[in-house]
Design a protein around this motif. Structure first.
Motif, PDB file in Angstrom:
ATOM      1  N   LYS A 109      -5.263  -2.269  -6.135  1.00  0.00           N
ATOM      2  CA  LYS A 109      -4.357  -3.112  -5.343  1.00  0.00           C
ATOM      3  C   LYS A 109      -2.912  -2.850  -5.771  1.00  0.00           C
ATOM      4  CE  LYS A 109      -3.096  -7.955  -4.580  1.00  0.00           C
ATOM      5  NZ  LYS A 109      -3.378  -9.365  -4.972  1.00  0.00           N
ATOM      6  N   HIS A 110      -2.697  -2.758  -7.076  1.00  0.00           N
ATOM      7  CA  HIS A 110      -1.349  -2.512  -7.592  1.00  0.00           C
ATOM      8  C   HIS A 110      -0.849  -1.113  -7.212  1.00  0.00           C
ATOM      9  CE1 HIS A 110      -1.722  -5.816 -10.904  1.00  0.00           C
ATOM     10  NE2 HIS A 110      -1.318  -6.296  -9.743  1.00  0.00           N
ATOM     11  N   LEU A 111      -1.728  -0.124  -7.272  1.00  0.00           N
ATOM     12  CA  LEU A 111      -1.339   1.215  -6.825  1.00  0.00           C
ATOM     13  C   LEU A 111      -0.856   1.177  -5.377  1.00  0.00           C
ATOM     14  CD1 LEU A 111      -4.209   3.488  -8.240  1.00  0.00           C
ATOM     15  CD2 LEU A 111      -1.852   3.407  -9.039  1.00  0.00           C
ATOM     16  N   ASN A 112      -1.603   0.483  -4.543  1.00  0.00           N
ATOM     17  CA  ASN A 112      -1.243   0.398  -3.129  1.00  0.00           C
ATOM     18  C   ASN A 112       0.037  -0.388  -2.899  1.00  0.00           C
ATOM     19  OD1 ASN A 112      -3.202   1.745  -1.211  1.00  0.00           O
ATOM     20  ND2 ASN A 112      -4.650   0.659  -2.528  1.00  0.00           N
ATOM     21  N   MET A 113       0.280  -1.388  -3.742  1.00  0.00           N
ATOM     22  CA  MET A 113       1.515  -2.171  -3.599  1.00  0.00           C
ATOM     23  C   MET A 113       2.738  -1.299  -3.875  1.00  0.00           C
ATOM     24  SD  MET A 113       0.302  -5.799  -5.312  1.00  0.00           S
ATOM     25  CE  MET A 113       1.705  -6.809  -4.833  1.00  0.00           C
ATOM     26  N   VAL A 114       2.610  -0.361  -4.824  1.00  0.00           N
ATOM     27  CA  VAL A 114       3.707   0.570  -5.077  1.00  0.00           C
ATOM     28  C   VAL A 114       3.855   1.545  -3.911  1.00  0.00           C
ATOM     29  CG1 VAL A 114       4.426   2.522  -6.521  1.00  0.00           C
ATOM     30  CG2 VAL A 114       3.668   0.390  -7.584  1.00  0.00           C
ATOM     31  N   LEU A 115       2.737   2.064  -3.409  1.00  0.00           N
ATOM     32  CA  LEU A 115       2.811   2.990  -2.281  1.00  0.00           C
ATOM     33  C   LEU A 115       3.349   2.319  -1.026  1.00  0.00           C
ATOM     34  CD1 LEU A 115      -0.470   5.089  -2.691  1.00  0.00           C
ATOM     35  CD2 LEU A 115       1.869   5.675  -3.367  1.00  0.00           C
ATOM     36  N   ASP A 128      -3.049   9.392 -10.296  1.00  0.00           N
ATOM     37  CA  ASP A 128      -3.679   8.385  -9.445  1.00  0.00           C
ATOM     38  C   ASP A 128      -2.887   8.100  -8.175  1.00  0.00           C
ATOM     39  OD1 ASP A 128      -5.939   8.092 -10.912  1.00  0.00           O
ATOM     40  OD2 ASP A 128      -5.411   6.192 -11.848  1.00  0.00           O
ATOM     41  N   LEU A 129      -1.563   8.016  -8.274  1.00  0.00           N
ATOM     42  CA  LEU A 129      -0.756   7.769  -7.068  1.00  0.00           C
ATOM     43  C   LEU A 129      -0.910   8.917  -6.080  1.00  0.00           C
ATOM     44  CD1 LEU A 129       2.693   6.282  -8.213  1.00  0.00           C
ATOM     45  CD2 LEU A 129       0.881   5.132  -6.939  1.00  0.00           C
ATOM     46  N   ILE A 130      -0.815  10.133  -6.600  1.00  0.00           N
ATOM     47  CA  ILE A 130      -0.926  11.303  -5.729  1.00  0.00           C
ATOM     48  C   ILE A 130      -2.310  11.382  -5.102  1.00  0.00           C
ATOM     49  CG2 ILE A 130      -1.018  13.831  -5.729  1.00  0.00           C
ATOM     50  CD1 ILE A 130       1.350  13.829  -7.620  1.00  0.00           C
ATOM     51  N   SER A 131      -3.351  11.116  -5.878  1.00  0.00           N
ATOM     52  CA  SER A 131      -4.719  11.147  -5.356  1.00  0.00           C
ATOM     53  C   SER A 131      -4.895  10.123  -4.247  1.00  0.00           C
ATOM     54  CB  SER A 131      -5.728  10.872  -6.483  1.00  0.00           C
ATOM     55  OG  SER A 131      -5.722  11.919  -7.424  1.00  0.00           O
ATOM     56  N   LEU A 132      -4.388   8.921  -4.474  1.00  0.00           N
ATOM     57  CA  LEU A 132      -4.516   7.863  -3.467  1.00  0.00           C
ATOM     58  C   LEU A 132      -3.733   8.217  -2.201  1.00  0.00           C
ATOM     59  CD1 LEU A 132      -5.858   5.112  -3.045  1.00  0.00           C
ATOM     60  CD2 LEU A 132      -3.793   4.035  -3.966  1.00  0.00           C
ATOM     61  N   LEU A 133      -2.557   8.793  -2.376  1.00  0.00           N
ATOM     62  CA  LEU A 133      -1.768   9.233  -1.224  1.00  0.00           C
ATOM     63  C   LEU A 133      -2.535  10.246  -0.382  1.00  0.00           C
ATOM     64  CD1 LEU A 133       1.875   9.741  -2.548  1.00  0.00           C
ATOM     65  CD2 LEU A 133       1.246   8.444  -0.514  1.00  0.00           C
ATOM     66  N   HIS A 134      -3.175  11.182  -1.047  1.00  0.00           N
ATOM     67  CA  HIS A 134      -3.874  12.259  -0.340  1.00  0.00           C
ATOM     68  C   HIS A 134      -5.206  11.816   0.260  1.00  0.00           C
ATOM     69  CE1 HIS A 134      -0.879  14.798  -2.261  1.00  0.00           C
ATOM     70  NE2 HIS A 134      -1.294  15.815  -1.526  1.00  0.00           N
ATOM     71  N   LYS A 135      -5.827  10.793  -0.332  1.00  0.00           N
ATOM     72  CA  LYS A 135      -7.132  10.353   0.148  1.00  0.00           C
ATOM     73  C   LYS A 135      -7.037   9.246   1.196  1.00  0.00           C
ATOM     74  CE  LYS A 135      -9.634  11.409  -4.156  1.00  0.00           C
ATOM     75  NZ  LYS A 135     -10.288  10.821  -5.348  1.00  0.00           N
ATOM     76  N   GLU A 136      -6.173   8.251   0.948  1.00  0.00           N
ATOM     77  CA  GLU A 136      -6.182   7.044   1.787  1.00  0.00           C
ATOM     78  C   GLU A 136      -4.847   6.699   2.430  1.00  0.00           C
ATOM     79  OE1 GLU A 136      -7.826   3.757  -0.365  1.00  0.00           O
ATOM     80  OE2 GLU A 136      -9.403   4.980  -1.284  1.00  0.00           O
ATOM     81  N   ARG A 137      -3.743   7.232   1.903  1.00  0.00           N
ATOM     82  CA  ARG A 137      -2.430   6.830   2.422  1.00  0.00           C
ATOM     83  C   ARG A 137      -1.646   8.042   2.929  1.00  0.00           C
ATOM     84  NH1 ARG A 137      -0.950   1.719   0.627  1.00  0.00           N
ATOM     85  NH2 ARG A 137       0.422   1.838   2.442  1.00  0.00           N
ATOM     86  N   GLN A 138      -2.328   8.908   3.649  1.00  0.00           N
ATOM     87  CA  GLN A 138      -1.686  10.149   4.098  1.00  0.00           C
ATOM     88  C   GLN A 138      -0.528   9.909   5.065  1.00  0.00           C
ATOM     89  OE1 GLN A 138      -4.406  13.250   5.349  1.00  0.00           O
ATOM     90  NE2 GLN A 138      -5.981  12.585   3.911  1.00  0.00           N
ATOM     91  N   ASP A 139      -0.507   8.742   5.681  1.00  0.00           N
ATOM     92  CA  ASP A 139       0.583   8.412   6.600  1.00  0.00           C
ATOM     93  C   ASP A 139       1.932   8.314   5.885  1.00  0.00           C
ATOM     94  OD1 ASP A 139      -0.804   6.070   5.446  1.00  0.00           O
ATOM     95  OD2 ASP A 139       0.802   4.927   6.402  1.00  0.00           O
ATOM     96  N   LEU A 140       1.889   8.182   4.550  1.00  0.00           N
ATOM     97  CA  LEU A 140       3.130   8.025   3.778  1.00  0.00           C
ATOM     98  C   LEU A 140       3.643   9.345   3.210  1.00  0.00           C
ATOM     99  CD1 LEU A 140       2.197   4.815   1.741  1.00  0.00           C
ATOM    100  CD2 LEU A 140       3.567   4.941   3.835  1.00  0.00           C
ATOM    101  N   ILE A 141       2.846  10.397   3.302  1.00  0.00           N
ATOM    102  CA  ILE A 141       3.189  11.655   2.619  1.00  0.00           C
ATOM    103  C   ILE A 141       4.479  12.271   3.143  1.00  0.00           C
ATOM    104  CG2 ILE A 141       2.435  14.057   2.348  1.00  0.00           C
ATOM    105  CD1 ILE A 141      -0.343  13.057   1.750  1.00  0.00           C
TER     106      ILE A 141
END
Length: 418
Positions: A109-115, A128-141
């Motif tokens: 949850k905290h990782l996502n709050m930063v993203l 972890d931030l980069i992994s989450l960006l590439h797996k679930e938050r690609q709209d932010l890349i």
């Protein structure tokens, strides 16, 4: 301000501890003074996933001084210093999303709050931030110019992504800077790991058999400090070159299967899974103390240990006892997480000064070169690495020689012969 910390009333204590660490971070101080004047990070959004410690706090303050909007979360649930998190929020207006001991759900949850803040630069310790960006938050890349990575494990993950062609933006491998791994990994991990083991156990190291799994720079540091305290140090390795180096450095080298039978203390520093596995745990002697200073809680096969244990209890802070069927007891420190951060305070400020100076300069470099870098993993440019070393020597009052023009010409020419 949007933040999530344990208790803001802890802020005063945290502020004093941040100030204490800052006294031993002269390189970062020199960079901060320049940043305050030049504002090279103006309006940049930086999302950081690092250990929330006093040293990290000083990096965040430096980045903010450079004009960045900084958002910080923890890279390890057990490394967060709640008073430091509170101080960053209350006294420095830096949003923090981290609570010591948070569960896995809260961690993500905290990782996502930063993203959610749409960072332009990511700053990771473990990717972890980069992994989450590439797996679930690609709209932010598309918002991201690039990233930095602090530790060996994260660099390994990122290089694997780059090799597969899936890394979507450039990343600077801060861990690979000479002024990082030669000092932080060796002297920082070496001292802080021993510190964590002693705080957790209060056991005598002198005369013990001390097993270090992995002889990279972290392993070298732990082995050096354990031997300095009188231990009989044993190295386990899978790399023949590193194993040979350990032998030449005067250590005993053997497979973990053999070391497991005789070790009193065990420290894993490999970044890999199940380095201490079920069949190793089954042959350990009564009272073996097992810890990890690598990354994540995967180096010790805790699931297997739970299977073979008939009884468990928390016998001291950061010490869990697992009793086996035949009465033997194995002690796991800090739940198999980083013992130097969970049971102690992590690396001393003097070495983190150089590591985080590299982080600050690398963030500036990524911003200056936005759109010019390939989507791969880069080493820290030599000029930045050397600048950190120069600033550190300057702060220590140490002067060195410089090459004469004649010497430069000699080194750059093939015509002089021998």
């Amino acid at each position: 301000m949007d933040y999530h910390v344990k208790d803001l009333s802890l802020a005063e204590k945290g502020k004093l501890r941040i100030e204490w660490a800052e006294q031993d971070m002269p390189v970062l101080r020199q960079i901060r003074e320049r940043f305050e004047k030049e504002k090279p990070l103006k309006d940049l959004v930086i999302g950081a996933c690092l250990h929330v410690t006093t040293e990290t706090a000083n990096l965040m303050i430096t980045l903010k001084a450079g004009g960045a909007n900084v958002y910080l979360t923890a890279s390890n649930p057990l490394s967060t210093q709640d008073d430091v998190a509170a101080a960053l929020v209350k006294y420095f207006d830096i949003p923090v999303f981290a609570i010591h001991g948070e569960d896995r759900e809260t961690y993500y949850k905290h990782l996502n709050m930063v993203l959610d803040k749409k960072p332009n630069i990511t700053m990771d310790d473990g990717a972890d931030l980069i992994s989450l960006l590439h797996k679930e938050r690609q709209d932010l890349i598309d918002n991201v110019y690039g990233g930095t990575e602090e530790t060996t494990t994260g660099v390994i993950r990122l290089k694997a992504m780059a090799k597969e062609g899936v890394l979507r933006f450039p990343v600077i491998a801060v861990n690979d800077a000479y002024t990082k791994h030669l000092f932080d990994n060796r002297y920082g991990t070496g001292q802080s790991t021993i510190d964590g083991i002693l705080r957790a156990t209060n056991r005598l190291i002198a005369g013990s058999k001390f097993v270090v799994a992995g002889y990279g720079w972290c392993g070298k540091g732990v082995a050096m400090r354990a031997r300095g305290m009188g231990a009989d140090v044993i190295i386990t390795e899978v790399d023949p070159l590193k194993a040979l180096e350990a032998v030449m450095d005067g250590y005993r080298v053997m497979p973990m299967e053999e070391a497991a039978k005789i070790g009193d203390f065990f420290v894993t520093v490999t970044g890999n899974i199940n380095v201490i596995d079920k069949h190793h745990l089954e042959v350990m002697k009564d009272g073996a103390i097992v810890s990890n200073s690598g990354h994540f809680d995967v180096e010790i096969n805790l699931s297997a240990l739970k299977e073979i244990a008939v009884e468990t209890r928390e016998i001291r802070d950061n010490v869990k006892e697992y009793k086996l069927k035949d009465g033997r007891r194995i002690y796991i420190l800090s739940e198999g997480r980083l013992v130097n951060l969970a049971a102690a305070e992590g690396h001393p400020a003097q070495v983190m000064d150089m590591s985080f100076a590299n982080q600050a300069l690398s963030a500036e470099y990524v911003y200056k070169n936005a759109g010019k870098l390939e989507k791969t993993v880069y080493k820290v440019p030599d000029e930045l690495d050397f600048e950190v070393a120069r600033l550190k020597l300057n702060a220590m009052g140490i002067k060195i020689d410089t090459l004469t023009q004649e010497q430069k010409e000699y080194l750059s020419s093939w015509q002089h012969g021998t």
